[in-house]
Design a protein around this motif. Sequence first.
Motif, PDB file in Angstrom:
ATOM      1  N   ILE A 121       0.802  -1.220   0.000  1.00  0.00           N
ATOM      2  CA  ILE A 121       0.000   0.000   0.000  1.00  0.00           C
ATOM      3  C   ILE A 121       0.837   1.273   0.000  1.00  0.00           C
ATOM      4  O   ILE A 121       0.279   2.367  -0.077  1.00  0.00           O
ATOM      5  N   HIS A 122       2.156   1.145   0.037  1.00  0.00           N
ATOM      6  CA  HIS A 122       2.965   2.342  -0.181  1.00  0.00           C
ATOM      7  C   HIS A 122       2.805   2.855  -1.614  1.00  0.00           C
ATOM      8  O   HIS A 122       3.132   4.011  -1.891  1.00  0.00           O
ATOM      9  N   HIS A 123       2.316   2.009  -2.539  1.00  0.00           N
ATOM     10  CA  HIS A 123       2.088   2.505  -3.903  1.00  0.00           C
ATOM     11  C   HIS A 123       0.678   2.211  -4.409  1.00  0.00           C
ATOM     12  O   HIS A 123       0.383   2.456  -5.586  1.00  0.00           O
ATOM     13  N   LEU A 124      -0.192   1.713  -3.557  1.00  0.00           N
ATOM     14  CA  LEU A 124      -1.590   1.505  -3.926  1.00  0.00           C
ATOM     15  C   LEU A 124      -2.427   2.653  -3.381  1.00  0.00           C
ATOM     16  O   LEU A 124      -2.344   2.978  -2.189  1.00  0.00           O
ATOM     17  N   ARG A 125      -3.226   3.264  -4.254  1.00  0.00           N
ATOM     18  CA  ARG A 125      -3.994   4.448  -3.863  1.00  0.00           C
ATOM     19  C   ARG A 125      -5.407   4.381  -4.438  1.00  0.00           C
ATOM     20  O   ARG A 125      -5.624   3.799  -5.509  1.00  0.00           O
ATOM     21  N   PRO A 126      -6.374   5.005  -3.771  1.00  0.00           N
ATOM     22  CA  PRO A 126      -7.714   5.087  -4.347  1.00  0.00           C
ATOM     23  C   PRO A 126      -7.705   5.944  -5.613  1.00  0.00           C
ATOM     24  O   PRO A 126      -7.086   7.010  -5.650  1.00  0.00           O
ATOM     25  N   SER A 127      -8.390   5.468  -6.637  1.00  0.00           N
ATOM     26  CA  SER A 127      -8.492   6.211  -7.892  1.00  0.00           C
ATOM     27  C   SER A 127      -9.866   5.985  -8.496  1.00  0.00           C
ATOM     28  O   SER A 127     -10.429   4.885  -8.391  1.00  0.00           O
ATOM     29  N   ASP A 128     -10.418   7.009  -9.117  1.00  0.00           N
ATOM     30  CA  ASP A 128     -11.665   6.850  -9.856  1.00  0.00           C
ATOM     31  C   ASP A 128     -11.489   5.757 -10.906  1.00  0.00           C
ATOM     32  O   ASP A 128     -10.442   5.670 -11.562  1.00  0.00           O
ATOM     33  N   ARG A 171       7.799   9.679  -5.281  1.00  0.00           N
ATOM     34  CA  ARG A 171       8.343   8.991  -4.103  1.00  0.00           C
ATOM     35  C   ARG A 171       7.811   7.563  -3.977  1.00  0.00           C
ATOM     36  O   ARG A 171       8.508   6.675  -3.462  1.00  0.00           O
ATOM     37  N   MET A 172       6.595   7.313  -4.451  1.00  0.00           N
ATOM     38  CA  MET A 172       6.092   5.940  -4.471  1.00  0.00           C
ATOM     39  C   MET A 172       6.890   5.085  -5.447  1.00  0.00           C
ATOM     40  O   MET A 172       7.210   3.921  -5.162  1.00  0.00           O
ATOM     41  N   ILE A 173       7.222   5.656  -6.593  1.00  0.00           N
ATOM     42  CA  ILE A 173       8.027   4.926  -7.577  1.00  0.00           C
ATOM     43  C   ILE A 173       9.423   4.649  -7.023  1.00  0.00           C
ATOM     44  O   ILE A 173       9.958   3.534  -7.151  1.00  0.00           O
ATOM     45  N   PHE A 174      10.030   5.640  -6.384  1.00  0.00           N
ATOM     46  CA  PHE A 174      11.363   5.440  -5.814  1.00  0.00           C
ATOM     47  C   PHE A 174      11.331   4.375  -4.715  1.00  0.00           C
ATOM     48  O   PHE A 174      12.256   3.553  -4.600  1.00  0.00           O
ATOM     49  N   TYR A 175      10.280   4.392  -3.891  1.00  0.00           N
ATOM     50  CA  TYR A 175      10.130   3.359  -2.859  1.00  0.00           C
ATOM     51  C   TYR A 175      10.135   1.970  -3.489  1.00  0.00           C
ATOM     52  O   TYR A 175      10.848   1.062  -3.024  1.00  0.00           O
ATOM     53  N   MET A 176       9.331   1.784  -4.528  1.00  0.00           N
ATOM     54  CA  MET A 176       9.215   0.461  -5.147  1.00  0.00           C
ATOM     55  C   MET A 176      10.549  -0.001  -5.726  1.00  0.00           C
ATOM     56  O   MET A 176      10.893  -1.189  -5.663  1.00  0.00           O
ATOM     57  N   ALA A 177      11.314   0.933  -6.288  1.00  0.00           N
ATOM     58  CA  ALA A 177      12.598   0.585  -6.895  1.00  0.00           C
ATOM     59  C   ALA A 177      13.630   0.168  -5.856  1.00  0.00           C
ATOM     60  O   ALA A 177      14.603  -0.527  -6.183  1.00  0.00           O
ATOM     61  N   VAL A 178      13.436   0.575  -4.610  1.00  0.00           N
ATOM     62  CA  VAL A 178      14.343   0.173  -3.534  1.00  0.00           C
ATOM     63  C   VAL A 178      13.819  -1.070  -2.815  1.00  0.00           C
ATOM     64  O   VAL A 178      14.585  -1.984  -2.497  1.00  0.00           O
TER      65      VAL A 178
END
Length: 274
Positions: A143-150, A194-201
């Motif tokens: 959930i560090h990169h999962l977010r609510p979206s329409d 920052r979510m993308i950078f988190y996932m890459a690490v």
Amino acid sequence: MLAIRNRRRKAVALATAAVLAGLTAPALTAGTATATTTTAAPHAAAYDDAYYDDAAGKTGDALKDALHTIISDQTKLSYSAVWDALKVTDQDPGNSNNVILLYSGISRSKSLNGGDTGDWNREHVWAKSHGGFGTSTGPGTDIHHLRPSDVRVNSVRGNKDFDNGGSAFTDSGGSLTDSDSFEPRDAVKGDVARMIFYMAVRYEGTDGWPDLEVNGQVNNGSNPYMGKLSVLKAWHQEDPPDAFEKRRNDVIHDSFQHNRNPFIDHPEWVESIW
């Protein structure tokens, strides 16, 4: 080790309460339900910085490796559990019955989660086809990169990489898209980066999942890459972490995964690694 972790979580819980008390409701544009970022009380020291002790003094690959080890110590959620988690992590500070939708900024009822028009669903900011991890427990449920979206907006974004440019679309909230990329609204450009950078690490190919990496291009297809690095770095600088993003990091650490996004806590580490 368990005692240390418990002390850290207790400190986070107390600080998270302080942050929640200091938040103000997002301002709403007249005639719409679109939230905009507002100034909140200064962010409390929301975690014990000893969490990052093993990264102290490191740069480059050594820093990336140290952070990977630190943030890989986490609780993993099921994909079904993500629904309830997002109702907490992305709660509208001005309306506890709603969540804020990432790309459009709309405040929408928590109960309208699903797959129909007018619903919100679970957006994988690192597109789940980029590496093919899908919705399996791990990167597919982090959930560090999962977010609510329409639902419609999520479909427009699809699995496109991130870049500047494009045209507006229905309920875009200021986000833009073209044939090969997606540009989120200004208020969350840094959040996305920052979510993308988190996932890459976090996902380095050492635990059965692909080695996710940021690169300098779009049209990455099913490869385990997301771009565009130069643009993401610029967005990170232009849109620093705000109270909503910091609170979200605290809540994920304290209540759900028990790990953190280091680039929210230490924005300077982006330049140190990339």
